[in-house]
Motif scaffolding. Structure first.
Motif, mmCIF file in Angstrom:
data_model
loop_
_atom_site.group_PDB
_atom_site.id
_atom_site.type_symbol
_atom_site.label_atom_id
_atom_site.label_comp_id
_atom_site.label_asym_id
_atom_site.label_seq_id
_atom_site.Cartn_x
_atom_site.Cartn_y
_atom_site.Cartn_z
ATOM 1 N N VAL A 207 0.825 -1.209 0.000
ATOM 2 C CA VAL A 207 0.000 0.000 0.000
ATOM 3 C C VAL A 207 0.860 1.262 0.000
ATOM 4 N N THR A 208 1.707 1.389 1.006
ATOM 5 C CA THR A 208 2.450 2.641 1.156
ATOM 6 C C THR A 208 3.352 2.907 -0.043
ATOM 7 N N VAL A 209 4.220 1.944 -0.357
ATOM 8 C CA VAL A 209 5.212 2.187 -1.408
ATOM 9 C C VAL A 209 4.554 2.560 -2.744
ATOM 10 N N PRO A 210 3.571 1.782 -3.239
ATOM 11 C CA PRO A 210 2.952 2.203 -4.505
ATOM 12 C C PRO A 210 2.226 3.548 -4.400
ATOM 13 N N MET A 211 1.602 3.804 -3.261
ATOM 14 C CA MET A 211 0.835 5.049 -3.147
ATOM 15 C C MET A 211 1.715 6.290 -3.100
ATOM 16 N N ILE A 212 2.923 6.147 -2.594
ATOM 17 C CA ILE A 212 3.778 7.335 -2.558
ATOM 18 C C ILE A 212 4.762 7.341 -3.736
ATOM 19 N N SER A 213 4.558 6.442 -4.705
ATOM 20 C CA SER A 213 5.523 6.393 -5.809
ATOM 21 C C SER A 213 5.637 7.705 -6.607
ATOM 22 N N PRO A 214 4.553 8.497 -6.742
ATOM 23 C CA PRO A 214 4.762 9.782 -7.431
ATOM 24 C C PRO A 214 5.756 10.675 -6.685
ATOM 25 N N ALA A 215 5.695 10.639 -5.339
ATOM 26 C CA ALA A 215 6.652 11.440 -4.571
ATOM 27 C C ALA A 215 8.059 10.907 -4.778
ATOM 28 N N THR A 216 8.196 9.592 -4.778
ATOM 29 C CA THR A 216 9.514 9.000 -5.007
ATOM 30 C C THR A 216 10.053 9.427 -6.369
ATOM 31 N N PHE A 217 9.196 9.393 -7.365
ATOM 32 C CA PHE A 217 9.619 9.776 -8.709
ATOM 33 C C PHE A 217 10.105 11.225 -8.745
ATOM 34 N N LEU A 218 9.304 12.099 -8.145
ATOM 35 C CA LEU A 218 9.695 13.511 -8.080
ATOM 36 C C LEU A 218 11.054 13.660 -7.412
ATOM 37 N N LEU A 219 11.222 12.951 -6.286
ATOM 38 C CA LEU A 219 12.465 13.085 -5.525
ATOM 39 C C LEU A 219 13.665 12.522 -6.288
ATOM 40 N N VAL A 220 13.464 11.376 -6.930
ATOM 41 C CA VAL A 220 14.586 10.782 -7.669
ATOM 42 C C VAL A 220 15.064 11.761 -8.732
ATOM 43 N N ILE A 221 14.121 12.338 -9.466
ATOM 44 C CA ILE A 221 14.517 13.254 -10.541
ATOM 45 C C ILE A 221 15.194 14.500 -9.984
#
Lengths: 294, 444
Positions: A207-221
């Motif tokens: 639940v958590t990891v997929p749901m916050i994946s947009p934030a992860t993507f933003l941060l990685v970039i």
């Protein structure tokens, strides 16, 4: 188009104009100029008249330049580890704060402070922390290491030291973004997972990891782009040493341009750096479809 | 709207040649009325320049001087360089390193001074001595306003306590033995014999001081780092840091950002390798200490070494911008600053005029202050700092100047690997030699 609308449009553009002029003068023109310089030889001091066309020579020289190659490799190492650890630690801090913990807002502020402190001050603090008789070395001695290395002057540990500093600097920012993302995860999803018998780990992974994946993507970039620009800690703490172990691209570009006055060569490197960041970002943009859920 | 943006860009691009055109203009005739002289220098105005300028304006009522201070570091120099190449903003400028002086002279940013000096009946060589560092294509492009030798500052009380007389000259064997004798204690309380700043070129110090300018190149333009003196001196510094433990390790100096002034004033080192700028730390009332400071020149590396070249040089070079409209006024100003007008630079700026006719005792008085007898061994100051004819080993041939920065970085990188035990002396010297040859090849 009605008169009034056209008038509004003109007024709108006029409001934009000062900003646009600034952008044009201080960003756009220099960028174009530096692209031109990348194909020239220029020592700055001889003025515009001293610019000589070089064709691809600067780029040819780059290939055989040991400083460029090692700063490229060092940069990749720095970026990978800094981004990875900033995100992991930022996420852990966010998970901690997302629960009901004691003195939540005080902790949040503490975690975030490194991000707003000037890099020069951070570097000075780290120099003291990592010095021969500083806390890190004393801790190592207590743990039984007889002769702890002089961290910043050890070819093996200098880069990890610079990376730690980068992580310490950026983890707070990642924490903040993650915290916002965590609060946006609907409670029902967790409840549904619980009904299905999911434990804490299963809830986190599914639940958590997929749901916050947009934030992860933003941060990685953004963190990746940021990490390629690392300069201040290297300039202040190690001057690229010991040996070449912490020479990174921007540091080498700076040295080439402002100490050796080789503007063309430095511009060529800057454009290679840009191309690299651009390609990495494109690849990530391509890859996001597989793992980012909106 | 789009068209107007295009128009705007076109206008801006059209304006660019005007920006660069300034520098091509031939110097026009001096304007009538009061002349404004725009001077760029690195010394803060209150440390002397303001007083020099006030006195100069009083003596030349038709000239007004506007002084712009730039910070003498990479960013500050960039600011000055930009003003200079933009044209029409600078009449007189100061540079503080011989390699930068050379770049300006060769880039055509400066005016050759010979005609102006001749018209004035002024003999520059007689007034300042060796001007080879300012001479290009048979023209002199700058005059020095400061003499900046480097030397050892030593704690005379520690020498006395050990029964060692302060040497007037010495060999590297004497130096090594004395540094060992002056070292004691261990751990954080270790007192070291000697400390150097962390500048990379100081790993070549003894060798360049023995061999002179451009000595890291052979006459045929290849690397000369296989010369045994380079190897011997690098080994001397390594051995003193790790075998004798008589020199503060370079890795400590860098990783803790150790300040030589602090270490010296608190008695943790007996000698520091430094230059004239450190004198004011000794006279600083905020740093009280109870020992006398004496001055010792660098040691020799060879038995019959004829000359001791110095890392320091004549400096604070005054130059006249190539596009100035008022060359005569500019010349009058730099001549005044460098000669009879230099008192405030001595008193407030801690400078030693390069002008050979400047009275030595005035420098002693100004630099060592009212407590000179308690704080200094004055005789050694006058002997080491003021008297010597200064021969610098700074590079002065175009190839050496153009690669010297990179050579220093190479030396720094390879010596760091030596000092951290990653490679031995042989590999260090070979790597410096090979990489220098690479730099030479790439520079061509």
């Amino acid at each position: 188009m009605g008169r009034a609308i056209r008038k509004d449009t003109i007024a709108g553009y006029l409001f934009l104009l000062p900003n646009f002029l600034g952008f044009l003068g201080f960003v756009a023109l220099p960028v174009v100029f530096s692209l031109f310089l990348a194909f020239s030889h220029w020592d700055l001091l001889s003025g515009a008249a001293g610019i000589r066309w070089a064709g691809l020579e600067n780029f040819r020289l780059l290939v055989g330049d040991p400083w460029f190659l090692s700063s490229l490799i060092n940069n990749l190492i720095y970026s990978f580890f800094t981004v990875a650890f900033s995100l992991i630690i930022g996420l852990l801090m966010a998970l901690l704060l997302n629960r009901h913990v004691f003195a939540k807002s005080a902790l949040r502020t503490m975690f975030f402070i490194p991000y707003v402190v000037s890099m020069v001050a951070i570097s000075a603090i780290w120099m003291a922390i990592l010095s021969r008789f500083g806390p890190v070395s004393e801790l190592a001695r207590t743990l039984g290491v007889e002769n702890p290395p002089i961290w910043l002057m050890d070819p093996t540990f200098a880069m990890p030291a610079i990376i730690s500093l980068g992580v310490w600097n950026h983890a707070g920012y990642c924490m903040l973004i993650y915290l916002a993302a965590l609060q946006g995860v609907p409670r029902e999803l967790y409840e549904a997972a619980e009904v299905d018998g999911g434990g804490a780990w299963a809830k986190f992974v599914s639940v958590t990891v997929p749901m916050i994946s947009p934030a992860t993507f933003l941060l990685v970039i953004t963190q990746m782009i940021n990490s390629f620009k690392v300069f201040a800690p290297v300039q202040i703490l190690t001057q690229g040493g010991p040996g070449r172990s912490t020479t990174v691209l921007v540091y080498y570009i700076y040295r080439t341009a402002y100490q050796n006055y080789r503007m063309g060569y430095a511009s060529a490197m800057a454009w290679v750096l840009f191309a690299m960041i651009f390609i990495i970002t494109l690849l990530q943009w391509q890859g996001q479809r597989r793992w980012v859920n909106y | 709207m789009k068209r107007s943006i295009v128009l705007l860009i076109a206008l801006l691009i059209a304006a660019m040649p005007a920006w660069s055109a300034g520098r091509q203009e031939a110097p026009a005739a001096a304007p009538e009325g009061p002349i404004t002289l725009r001077v760029w220098g690195g010394v803060p105005e209150e440390n002397g320049p303001a007083d020099v300028i006030a006195a100069f304006e009083a003596a030349n009522p038709n000239i007004r001087v506007v002084y712009t201070r730039y910070v003498n570091d990479d960013q500050g120099r960039l600011r000055m360089d930009t003003a200079l190449i933009a044209g029409g903003q600078v009449d007189v400028f100061f540079t503080y390193r011989t390699d930068i002086l050379a770049r300006h002279a060769q880039a055509g940013n400066a005016l050759s001074l010979d005609a102006l000096a001749a018209a004035d009946g002024f003999n520059m060589q007689e007034a300042f001595g060796d001007l080879s560092f300012a001479t290009f294509n048979n023209g002199v492009y700058a005059i020095p306003t400061n003499k900046g030798p480097q030397f050892f500052m030593v704690n005379k009380d520690m020498f006395d306590a050990a029964g060692i007389p302060v040497p007037a000259s010495w060999t590297y064997q004497d130096y090594r033995r004395i540094a060992r004798q002056l070292s004691s204690g261990s751990g954080q309380n270790r007192v070291y014999g000697v400390m150097y700043p962390n500048w990379p070129q100081l790993f070549l110090l003894g060798a360049q001081a023995a061999l002179g300018p451009n000595s890291f190149l052979r006459p045929d333009g290849t690397s000369n780092f296989t010369h045994p003196l380079f190897r011997e001196f690098i080994e001397l510094r390594r051995a003193m840091q790790y075998d004798d433990r008589s020199e503060v390790p370079y890795v400590e100096v860098v990783s803790q950002n150790l300040a030589d002034a602090t270490e010296f004033l608190t008695g943790r080192v007996a000698m520091i390798y430094t230059g004239t700028w450190r004198v004011r730390n000794i006279t600083d009332p905020a740093a009280p200490h109870n020992f006398k400071t004496a001055f010792v020149p660098l040691f020799t590396m060879q038995p019959n070494q004829q000359r001791l070249y110095n890392e320091g040089s004549l400096g604070d070079w005054a130059m006249i911008a190539q596009d100035t409209r008022v060359p005569e006024a500019a010349w009058r100003f730099i001549r005044y600053w460098a000669t009879e007008g230099s008192d405030p630079m001595v008193a407030k700026g801690g400078k030693i005029p390069a002008w050979t006719a400047y009275p030595v005792e005035r420098v002693t008085e100004a630099m060592l202050g009212p407590n000179a007898a308690q704080l200094f061994d004055v005789a050694s100051f006058e002997r080491v700092v003021l008297q010597p004819e200064l021969f610098s080993y700074q590079p002065n041939n175009p190839l050496a100047v153009s690669i010297y920065n990179d050579v220093r970085t190479v030396v720094k990188e390879e010596v760091e690997l030596l000092l951290t035990g990653r490679q031995n002396l042989d590999r260090t010297v070979t790597a410096i030699d090979t990489r220098t040859n690479d730099l030479i090849r790439r520079a061509r």
